[in-house]
Design an enzyme around this catalytic site. Structure first.
Site, PDB file in Angstrom:
ATOM      1  N   SER A  62      -7.429   0.508  -2.053  1.00 32.34           N
ATOM      2  CA  SER A  62      -6.745  -0.252  -1.008  1.00 32.34           C
ATOM      3  C   SER A  62      -7.548  -1.510  -0.702  1.00 32.34           C
ATOM      4  O   SER A  62      -8.715  -1.633  -1.083  1.00 32.34           O
ATOM      5  CB  SER A  62      -6.605   0.591   0.259  1.00 32.34           C
ATOM      6  OG  SER A  62      -7.783   0.537   1.050  1.00 32.34           O
ATOM      7  N   ASP A  63      -6.942  -2.449  -0.018  1.00 29.46           N
ATOM      8  CA  ASP A  63      -7.707  -3.545   0.561  1.00 29.46           C
ATOM      9  C   ASP A  63      -8.223  -3.083   1.923  1.00 29.46           C
ATOM     10  O   ASP A  63      -7.883  -1.992   2.403  1.00 29.46           O
ATOM     11  CB  ASP A  63      -6.852  -4.808   0.677  1.00 29.46           C
ATOM     12  CG  ASP A  63      -7.685  -6.087   0.588  1.00 29.46           C
ATOM     13  OD1 ASP A  63      -8.890  -6.035   0.906  1.00 29.46           O
ATOM     14  OD2 ASP A  63      -7.139  -7.126   0.203  1.00 29.46           O
ATOM     15  N   TRP A  64      -9.025  -3.900   2.559  1.00 28.29           N
ATOM     16  CA  TRP A  64      -9.718  -3.547   3.803  1.00 28.29           C
ATOM     17  C   TRP A  64      -8.723  -3.053   4.870  1.00 28.29           C
ATOM     18  O   TRP A  64      -7.884  -3.817   5.328  1.00 28.29           O
ATOM     19  CB  TRP A  64     -10.483  -4.770   4.304  1.00 28.29           C
ATOM     20  CG  TRP A  64     -11.341  -4.562   5.495  1.00 28.29           C
ATOM     21  CD1 TRP A  64     -10.930  -4.445   6.784  1.00 28.29           C
ATOM     22  CD2 TRP A  64     -12.769  -4.455   5.522  1.00 28.29           C
ATOM     23  NE1 TRP A  64     -12.000  -4.277   7.620  1.00 28.29           N
ATOM     24  CE2 TRP A  64     -13.162  -4.283   6.863  1.00 28.29           C
ATOM     25  CE3 TRP A  64     -13.761  -4.492   4.548  1.00 28.29           C
ATOM     26  CZ2 TRP A  64     -14.487  -4.161   7.265  1.00 28.29           C
ATOM     27  CZ3 TRP A  64     -15.085  -4.377   4.940  1.00 28.29           C
ATOM     28  CH2 TRP A  64     -15.436  -4.210   6.282  1.00 28.29           C
TER      29      TRP A  64
ATOM     30  N   GLY B 244      -6.163  -1.463   4.587  1.00 31.33           N
ATOM     31  CA  GLY B 244      -4.768  -1.624   4.182  1.00 31.33           C
ATOM     32  C   GLY B 244      -3.936  -0.373   4.372  1.00 31.33           C
ATOM     33  O   GLY B 244      -2.729  -0.462   4.644  1.00 31.33           O
TER      34      GLY B 244
ATOM     35  N   HIS C 210       0.809  -1.219   0.000  1.00 30.85           N
ATOM     36  CA  HIS C 210       0.000   0.000   0.000  1.00 30.85           C
ATOM     37  C   HIS C 210       0.846   1.275   0.000  1.00 30.85           C
ATOM     38  O   HIS C 210       0.323   2.364  -0.229  1.00 30.85           O
ATOM     39  CB  HIS C 210      -0.946   0.009   1.207  1.00 30.85           C
ATOM     40  CG  HIS C 210      -2.159  -0.843   1.025  1.00 30.85           C
ATOM     41  ND1 HIS C 210      -2.117  -2.212   1.092  1.00 30.85           N
ATOM     42  CD2 HIS C 210      -3.463  -0.518   0.777  1.00 30.85           C
ATOM     43  CE1 HIS C 210      -3.332  -2.706   0.901  1.00 30.85           C
ATOM     44  NE2 HIS C 210      -4.160  -1.693   0.692  1.00 30.85           N
TER      45      HIS C 210
END
Length: 772
Positions: free
Chosen positions: A313-315, A317, A291
């Site tokens: 982004s991921d959760w 992240g 990230h």
């Protein structure tokens, strides 16, 4: 050289598209060179919506711009006005929200969209995202299973059906496909990707992107503007499959050459296929969290590949940059992620909370902020949300149809792999008079697999194997016994299962993993059959009665303890909604198995990593020399290798032939190609499918090259005695490799390249190409 590779990416994989929507048409194939699709990132005009976006940016406050970069979660079972949705509703009303994830349903999405469009100052619509991984209402086999089909039309059909169902329910954006190449079967998310090979994964990634989005035709509008398509999201960028020890979210230490040769190709293929978005991964990449990784997110994705879409982004992240020890606080995390190339923050709120202060202090730039907002707005324009932000509530698809069930059933059967079949134990005869169906998954509806859509899990469980066997053999007396639970040590039910086996003509033993045992946060230190399932298999074997084993699982398993006692083993994976019917189709020969393993099966956990595309050592295996690369207590190689799979018939694959035995490196760099052809013949007594596979090995190179690299495959259907010539085209992309140069150096070297053709990665037939 890079321009040559780009042309290859944009043109070489057209043969992998879903032709006319036909799933499993004879001859559907992977083409000859890595890459993805016709179309590509430049298919949409570069300046599409430029004026409209510029006008919006000029009108937006800093808070509204930062809000467009925020994605908040929605409570699945809570409609507007519920306790779990207040934050998202308030942000939408204030014009400080760009996206919501995990919301679905025409009424729910319309209600939330009205808040954003009709109550906020600028009326900018929201984009709704959801983890549509291998189905919405109609659950297809898990992605790992789809890769086993070696037929990209399977992934394409999944994408098409899923997109239609999801879009009608207000979902605009699927967080898929996952394209994490991995050599780590302990990692639960092996189920979500396409296995251990970058070429196979590239082909399937491109096919899935086209399935979700449609084919770009170079027109003024993105194909996913259509009301039966969704925007795709290539994830997880990048090298997530290298997680240390197979533990989710873990460290990845990777050289530049391995990053570019193993992990990056599927993402480049997805970008070339026109993927609208990319999602960052949870892992570090040689010490730098994904990230916050400028090298991957900007240098490679944006600048080298020309990706003009949006990165999410991921959760949480972005916030996790703090836990990584990369950012000291939320403000630093927001700055680092935005500067690296993340455009939208999922769930955590570091940008919204700190962005205005960071702007004021000059720690983030107005130009980069506007660039990120423009990417978000362009996605919404591409989806047609500014023209019509709502979904037709009367047109919402509320469940699977007969047609989508047929597609899922075909996909599942096409994805199964016959691992063993001694004495022609399979196929079973429909005229059998008695059949026992035993095991923890024989009567289970839990065969959908990881990341199945929650609504589908509750409403549309998988067809049970015992029920489908009864329909396939209508004259048989079918007896069911669970035997043991999926997990736990209890063996009290084995006696009943043994009695059923002793009284039957044949027993079908259905064992494996529960769906929840694979996927995210589902790493396993022991990947054998859970609980007492091995004891059940051995007890049935001890009866001396005929039996076959069906495996339902989300990863490769270690199956050495009972394999020798089983006459036949069918790898069915987690097959989805039509699981039982598809398994019965293969067991009774209605469909001949033709799948191949997209990932090696280790003999024991201690052998991991074991994969076909390993690099040679200075002391390769030699049974007669202790001081070579091997284990003292294990045979060499995996239990079953990549590309392996049996059939109910037999095939002969001839010697490969080259269109020319010599080609210059300069010609290859200039775009020249050559052809490899091979004759394949069905030498058995029934029709069947064979997957012809082409592998290359650069014998001497400045960097040690894998002993084999898959560079082409073709699944063909042949009747008894019939033959076909299969042709592959090879170019620079197939014969060169990336070095460790951090700026990206792709080379094609002079020397000898061995070309192997056969039915697995253990193929013996070989010819040699000389590059001058």
């Amino acid at each position: 050289m890079r321009d040559v590779r780009r042309r290859t990416l944009l043109s070489a994989m057209g043969g992998t598209a879903v032709a006319g929507g036909a799933l499993g048409a004879p001859g559907t194939a992977g083409a000859s060179s890595a890459g993805a699709a016709q179309g590509g990132p430049a298919a949409r005009p570069e300046k599409a919506y430029h004026r409209e976006i510029r006008e919006l940016l000029d009108r937006m406050t800093a808070e509204e711009k930062l809000g467009q970069l925020q994605q908040l979660p929605w409570a699945y079972d809570t409609g507007p006005g519920g306790g779990g949705t207040k934050e998202a509703e308030a942000a939408a009303r204030a014009g400080r929200l760009g996206s919501v994830l995990s919301v679905y349903g025409a009424k729910a999405t319309n209600a939330l969209q009205r808040i954003a469009v009709e109550e906020s100052r600028l009326g900018i619509p929201l984009v709704f995202g959801l983890d549509v991984i291998h189905g919405f209402w109609t659950t297809f086999p898990i992605p790992l299973a789809q890769a086993a089909s070696f037929d990209p039309a399977v992934a394409g059909a999944d994408g098409e059906v899923s997109a239609r169902e999801a879009r009608s329910n207000g979902v605009h954006w699927a967080f898929a496909p996952a394209m994490d190449v991995t050599h780590e079967p302990r990692w639960g998310r092996v189920a979500e990707g396409n296995g251990e090979d970058p070429y196979l994964t590239s082909v399937f990634a491109a096919a899935k992107v086209r399935g979700y989005q449609g084919d770009a035709d170079g027109g003024d509008f993105a194909p996913y503007r259509a009301r039966d398509r969704v925007a795709a999201c290539a994830k997880h960028f990048v090298a997530y499959g290298g997680a240390e020890g197979g533990r989710d979210y873990n460290t990845v230490d990777v050289s530049e050459s391995r990053l570019r040769n193993l992990y990056l190709p599927p993402f480049e293929a997805a970008v070339a296929a026109g993927a609208a978005t990319v999602m960052a991964s949870f892992n570090t990449i040689s010490g730098v969290p994904a990230h916050g990784n400028t090298h991957t997110l900007t240098d490679i994705l944006r600048e080298e590949w020309g990706f003009d879409g949006m990165v999410v982004s991921d959760w949480t992240g972005v916030q996790e940059l703090i836990a990584h020890g990369f950012a000291e606080d939320g403000a630093a995390a927001a700055r680092l992620a935005l500067d690296a190339g993340v455009d939208m923050e999922m769930t955590s709120t570091t940008l919204v909370q700190n962005g205005k202060r960071l702007l004021r202090e000059g720690k983030i730039g107005e130009r980069r902020l506007d660039d990120a907002v423009a990417r978000v707005l362009r996605l919404k324009f591409d989806l047609g949300l500014f023209d019509d932000p709502y979904v037709d509530e009367d047109g919402a698809i509320e469940g699977p149809t007969a047609a989508t069930r047929r597609a899922a059933r075909t996909a599942a059967a096409r994805s199964m792999v016959l691992l063993k079949n001694e004495g022609k134990a399979l196929p079973l005869e429909p005229s059998l008079t008695s059949i026992a169906v035993v095991g923890p998954f024989a009567g289970s509806g839990d065969l959908l697999g990881t990341w199945s859509f929650p609504g589908a899990v509750e409403k549309y469980p998988s067809v049970k194997v015992v029920d489908a066997v009864g329909r396939a053999a209508p004259g048989a007396r079918v007896t069911y016994a669970r035997g043991v639970a999926p997990e736990g040590g209890g063996t009290g039910g084995i006696k009943e299962a043994v009695a059923a086996a002793e009284a039957a003509d044949v027993t079908v033993v259905v064992v494996g993993e529960p769906s929840a045992m694979s996927g995210e946060a589902a790493a396993r230190g022991d990947i054998s059959l859970p609980g007492a399932q091995e004891k059940l298999v051995k007890a049935v074997a001890a009866t001396g009665r005929p039996f076959v084993v069906v495996l339902v699982n989300g990863r490769p398993l270690t199956i050495g303890g009972w394999l020798d006692s089983a006459p036949a083993v069918l790898e069915a994976w987690h097959p989805g909604i039509e699981a039982g019917n598809a398994i019965a189709d293969v067991l009774f020969g209605e469909v001949a198995p033709g799948g191949k393993l997209p990932v090696s099966f280790p003999r024991a956990v201690g052998q991991i990593p074991v994969h076909y595309n390993h690099e040679p050592t200075g002391r390769p295996y030699d049974a007669d020399n202790k001081y070579t690369s091997k284990y003292l207590d294990l045979p060499p190689g995996p239990q079953f290798p990549f590309g392996y799979g049996l059939s109910y018939t037999t095939f002969e694959i001839g010697e490969p032939r080259l269109s020319r035995a010599r080609v210059s490196a300069d010609a290859l760099r200039g775009g020249d190609t050559l052809e490899v052809s091979v004759r394949v013949t069905n030498t058995g007594g029934r029709a069947g499918d064979e997957v012809v596979q082409l592998y290359v090995h650069d014998v001497v190179a400045r960097l040690a090259q894998p002993v084999r690299r898959l560079r082409g495959f073709r699944r063909v259907t042949l009747g008894p005695g019939r033959s076909r010539t299969v042709r592959f085209r090879l170019g620079a992309e197939d014969l060169g490799f990336w070095t460790n140069a951090p700026h990206g150096e792709f080379v094609v070297e002079e020397g000898t390249v061995d070309l192997y053709v056969g039915d697995s990665s253990a193929a013996k037939a070989r010819t040699t190409l000389t590059i001058t």
